[in-house]
Design a protein around this motif. Structure first.
Motif, PDB file in Angstrom:
ATOM      1  N   PHE A 264       9.652  68.571   2.002  1.00 49.20           N
ATOM      2  CA  PHE A 264      11.073  68.884   2.164  1.00 49.20           C
ATOM      3  C   PHE A 264      11.434  69.200   3.608  1.00 49.20           C
ATOM      4  CE2 PHE A 264      11.954  70.412  -2.478  1.00 49.20           C
ATOM      5  CZ  PHE A 264      11.563  69.164  -2.928  1.00 49.20           C
ATOM      6  N   GLU A 265      10.442  69.572   4.408  1.00 46.92           N
ATOM      7  CA  GLU A 265      10.697  69.917   5.802  1.00 46.92           C
ATOM      8  C   GLU A 265      11.171  68.712   6.614  1.00 46.92           C
ATOM      9  OE1 GLU A 265      11.540  72.094   8.733  1.00 46.92           O
ATOM     10  OE2 GLU A 265      10.575  73.079   7.043  1.00 46.92           O
ATOM     11  N   PHE A 266      10.837  67.511   6.142  1.00 51.54           N
ATOM     12  CA  PHE A 266      11.219  66.308   6.873  1.00 51.54           C
ATOM     13  C   PHE A 266      12.603  65.807   6.487  1.00 51.54           C
ATOM     14  CE2 PHE A 266       6.606  66.451   7.054  1.00 51.54           C
ATOM     15  CZ  PHE A 266       6.374  66.206   8.401  1.00 51.54           C
ATOM     16  N   ILE A 267      13.301  66.542   5.631  1.00 51.43           N
ATOM     17  CA  ILE A 267      14.704  66.241   5.314  1.00 51.43           C
ATOM     18  C   ILE A 267      15.559  67.009   6.313  1.00 51.43           C
ATOM     19  CG2 ILE A 267      16.539  66.361   3.596  1.00 51.43           C
ATOM     20  CD1 ILE A 267      14.396  66.357   1.438  1.00 51.43           C
ATOM     21  N   SER A 268      16.071  66.318   7.318  1.00 53.43           N
ATOM     22  CA  SER A 268      16.826  66.978   8.381  1.00 53.43           C
ATOM     23  C   SER A 268      18.326  66.738   8.285  1.00 53.43           C
ATOM     24  CB  SER A 268      16.322  66.502   9.751  1.00 53.43           C
ATOM     25  OG  SER A 268      16.450  65.100   9.873  1.00 53.43           O
TER      26      SER A 268
END
Length: 355
Positions: free
Chosen positions: A242-246
């Motif tokens: 989810f961290e790569f959803i910017s």
């Protein structure tokens, strides 16, 4: 340092955690392959005082969670110092909350609440108490201007207040690794088993890796292992993927923390029925079921509000910031600077700055 390099350092720095987890799994499985020896419950002794693996795994769980939290704060470019101070409050609060929860559900007598901590820790209650402490602590300490971040996205660079939700997104998903490591204590204590099973495939798996699950002529489901797997998947998805959803239209400030609440609630509501009527404390498991349902309702409700109410009204029309600015007009000599910090580019409440 640019964001790309920070992301690489963040990812590479998480590798020791997974190496340690793999090592612990190998250790536990190696010990369990033969006839189980109850002396395995003790890791080592200090001055003739036994140190149990259960307590050691709890300590390692806290240490790993702190480590992952700090890595995420480094990635976001925010100060780690407020979190260090919170650990002094949060860790004792978590242990105390887990003990109180253990007494509430009937797992531990009230007169033994501060005696023999290995006799019962209700982890979900410990997390709940710590979250409450964080909701009080972070909004207060983040008012200090020394913890503001330099915002270069506005018309002119200025220091702005960091939302407490940014810290929540760093800290709360990291709790997964603490719960994963802490569950290894159940391996050594031979506890937290589920109902009997006659499934041939599961029995073959247990014979290979957990032969001590054979008790009284029956094979039992390894509930601790199932929950551990659910937490590992949650850690991978929420802390990493989810961290790569910017895109801020998809992901809002606080989503990672709320996703943890929802995910862990779902894992627990699946696991709790498997534990009922097996550990001799059905009342405790029903109490845990109610707590778990509350987690799911709160997580799902606030995720919906976070996307369709908070972002649309509170953030778009900056309602909270006008209130904060009005209050602080009477506290600051430089009113114009104050207004810029609290209104023109709102970063004080329910807002996520992708640094």
């Amino acid at each position: 340092m640019n964001n790309h390099n920070k992301n690489k350092i963040w990812l590479y720095s998480t590798l020791p955690i997974f190496i340690c987890l793999a090592f612990i799994y190998i250790l536990v499985i190696s010990l369990a392959r033969g006839e189980w020896n109850y002396s395995y419950k003790t890791a080592f002794t200090i001055f003739s005082h036994p140190i149990a693996w259960y307590g050691l795994t709890m300590f390692l769980g806290f240490a790993f969670a702190i480590y992952l939290s700090c890595l995420k704060m480094y990635k976001y470019g925010i100060s780690i110092e407020p979190f260090y101070f919170f650990c002094i409050i949060g860790i004792p609060t978590s242990i105390l909350g887990a003990r109180i929860g253990s007494c509430i559900i009937g797992q531990t007598p009230w007169d033994l609440i501060f005696v023999d901590f290995g006799s019962g820790l209700a982890i979900e209650w410990g997390v709940t108490f710590t979250v409450i402490a964080g909701l009080i602590y972070f909004p207060l300490i983040l008012k200090k201007e020394s913890y503001y971040v330099l915002d270069k996205n506005s018309k002119r660079a200025t220091h702005r207040k960091v939302s407490a939700w940014v810290y929540a997104d760093c800290i709360v998903p990291s709790v997964f690794v603490g719960q994963i490591v802490g569950r290894f204590g159940n391996y050594f204590n031979q506890e937290l088993t589920g109902p009997k099973t006659t499934d041939a495939n599961l029995i073959n798996f247990l014979k290979t890796f957990f032969p001590w699950m054979y008790k009284d002529g029956n094979w039992y489901m390894p509930v601790f292992f199932f929950e551990q797997c659910g937490n590992i998947l949650g850690l991978i998805l929420i802390y990493f993927v989810f961290e790569f959803i910017s895109n801020n239209k998809i992901r809002k400030c606080g989503d990672l923390a709320l996703a943890y609440v929802l995910w862990y609630g779902i894992v627990r509501i699946i696991m709790t029925p498997l534990r009922m009527n097996n550990d001799g404390n059905s009342f405790g498991e029903y109490a845990n079921m109610i707590t778990t349902i509350c987690w799911i309702v709160i997580g799902l409700t606030f995720l919906i509000l976070n996307h369709f109410v908070f972002s649309k009204y509170l953030r778009k029309y900056m309602i909270p910031w006008y209130f904060f600015a009005f209050i602080n007009l009477f506290k600051s000599k430089n009113n114009k600077q104050n207004l810029e910090k609290y209104i023109y580019n709102p970063t004080t409440f329910l807002w996520y700055n992708y640094l």
